[in-house]
Scaffold this motif. Sequence first.
Motif, PDB file in Angstrom:
ATOM      1  N   UNK A  71      10.903  -8.571   4.659  1.00 49.60           N
ATOM      2  CA  UNK A  71      10.387  -7.549   5.565  1.00 49.60           C
ATOM      3  C   UNK A  71       9.257  -6.817   4.854  1.00 49.60           C
ATOM      4  N   UNK A  72       8.073  -6.838   5.442  1.00 49.79           N
ATOM      5  CA  UNK A  72       6.908  -6.213   4.818  1.00 49.79           C
ATOM      6  C   UNK A  72       6.637  -4.887   5.508  1.00 49.79           C
ATOM      7  N   UNK A  73       6.601  -3.812   4.720  1.00 47.94           N
ATOM      8  CA  UNK A  73       6.379  -2.469   5.243  1.00 47.94           C
ATOM      9  C   UNK A  73       5.071  -1.940   4.671  1.00 47.94           C
ATOM     10  N   UNK A  74       4.197  -1.469   5.537  1.00 46.53           N
ATOM     11  CA  UNK A  74       2.925  -0.911   5.091  1.00 46.53           C
ATOM     12  C   UNK A  74       3.011   0.593   4.909  1.00 46.53           C
ATOM     13  N   UNK A  75       1.898   1.188   4.536  1.00 47.80           N
ATOM     14  CA  UNK A  75       1.861   2.633   4.328  1.00 47.80           C
ATOM     15  C   UNK A  75       1.823   3.362   5.666  1.00 47.80           C
ATOM     16  N   UNK A  76       2.303   4.603   5.645  1.00 46.11           N
ATOM     17  CA  UNK A  76       2.269   5.403   6.863  1.00 46.11           C
ATOM     18  C   UNK A  76       0.820   5.724   7.214  1.00 46.11           C
ATOM     19  N   UNK A  77       0.435   5.453   8.436  1.00 41.86           N
ATOM     20  CA  UNK A  77      -0.944   5.708   8.866  1.00 41.86           C
ATOM     21  C   UNK A  77      -1.787   4.451   8.813  1.00 41.86           C
ATOM     22  N   UNK A  78      -1.941   3.848   7.639  1.00 41.59           N
ATOM     23  CA  UNK A  78      -2.789   2.658   7.499  1.00 41.59           C
ATOM     24  C   UNK A  78      -2.084   1.385   7.901  1.00 41.59           C
ATOM     25  N   UNK A  79      -0.776   1.324   7.711  1.00 42.52           N
ATOM     26  CA  UNK A  79      -0.042   0.124   8.085  1.00 42.52           C
ATOM     27  C   UNK A  79      -0.306  -1.017   7.117  1.00 42.52           C
ATOM     28  N   UNK A  97       0.778  -1.231   0.000  1.00 41.49           N
ATOM     29  CA  UNK A  97       0.000   0.000   0.000  1.00 41.49           C
ATOM     30  C   UNK A  97       0.806   1.275   0.000  1.00 41.49           C
ATOM     31  N   UNK A  98       2.065   1.227  -0.368  1.00 43.35           N
ATOM     32  CA  UNK A  98       2.902   2.424  -0.445  1.00 43.35           C
ATOM     33  C   UNK A  98       2.721   3.031  -1.834  1.00 43.35           C
ATOM     34  N   UNK A  99       2.174   4.246  -1.882  1.00 43.30           N
ATOM     35  CA  UNK A  99       1.815   4.850  -3.164  1.00 43.30           C
ATOM     36  C   UNK A  99       2.711   6.017  -3.582  1.00 43.30           C
ATOM     37  N   UNK A 100       3.610   6.441  -2.736  1.00 35.26           N
ATOM     38  CA  UNK A 100       4.493   7.564  -3.057  1.00 35.26           C
ATOM     39  C   UNK A 100       5.771   7.033  -3.714  1.00 35.26           C
TER      40      UNK A 100
END
Length: 313
Positions: A263-271, A171-174
């Motif tokens: 390593x799985x990194x989610x979006x800032x805020x939503x995770x 979910x990282x869109x930037x």
Amino acid sequence: MAANNRRMSGKKGAQVGSGGQRRRGLEGKGPTPPAEMRKGHKKNRVATVKAKQTARRPGPKGRGAKSTSELVVGRNPVVEALREGVPANTLYVQQFIDNDERVREALQLVGERGGIHLMEAPRPELDRMTNGLNHQGLVLQIPPYEYAHPEDLAAAAYDAGEDPLIVALDGVTDPRNLGAVVRSVSAFGGHGVVVPERRAAGMTAGAWKTSAGTAARTPVARATNLTRTLEAYKKAGIIVVGLAADGDGEIGELAALEGPVVIVVGSEGKGLSRLVGETCDFRVRIPMPGGAESLNAGVAAGVVLYEAARRRA
């Protein structure tokens, strides 16, 4: 005498002044443009043919997906992209463009890098290409990015005799966050980044610039379905670790970082999304004594990659 008069009658009389036009015609007109931009020059014709052939030529077939080409428009964005080494195949320059420092630098960078076609085009054509954006006479075409297949990242690590160290983004869109993650993966000896095919940032010019050139040696893979890709990694014996603010433990306590890991990194805020979070073998958090609620993807990935590299040293 009559003959002499006839000869004298052929002489020109007083001439009207040129108004300074002749003097201005002797003034310099700036540096000579490259041969590829001089209409009628052999190199201009060759460059035009090559550009058309490149546009028609199909890309190499492989297991990874391929993005579409991208246009960088405007003098400052074009110059910045060329400075940062963003891949490009054609620089379009408007006919009769006002030659300022940015235009000259763009032409100089193209000449120094090589492999980039120079195409001169009328303003209406550039307006059509950019859908009316303010291109300021410069348009840089970025070739489609060739994504790796997720399986290739692990295979390359094993071929090198190393345990895979991969970062997956959920979910990282930037694109700038993606570029920052690519840079961190390269800095700490990781083997690549996985991004979902939909609703996620891709390898755009912005991502390339933020990666500071490391995207040229750090592969990015695109997953049709991130959850299924993580499950495939698990079946191959790779531990999947998700970062979450409400994780069960802290990243410094996780011994799994010493072996094959994603390593799985989610979006800032939503995770992390629900399905991705449920697929992870471990859900851990990064301790933040300063009280910040969350970190952006680039910073979070850098922290965990450093810890993994420290344990593996």
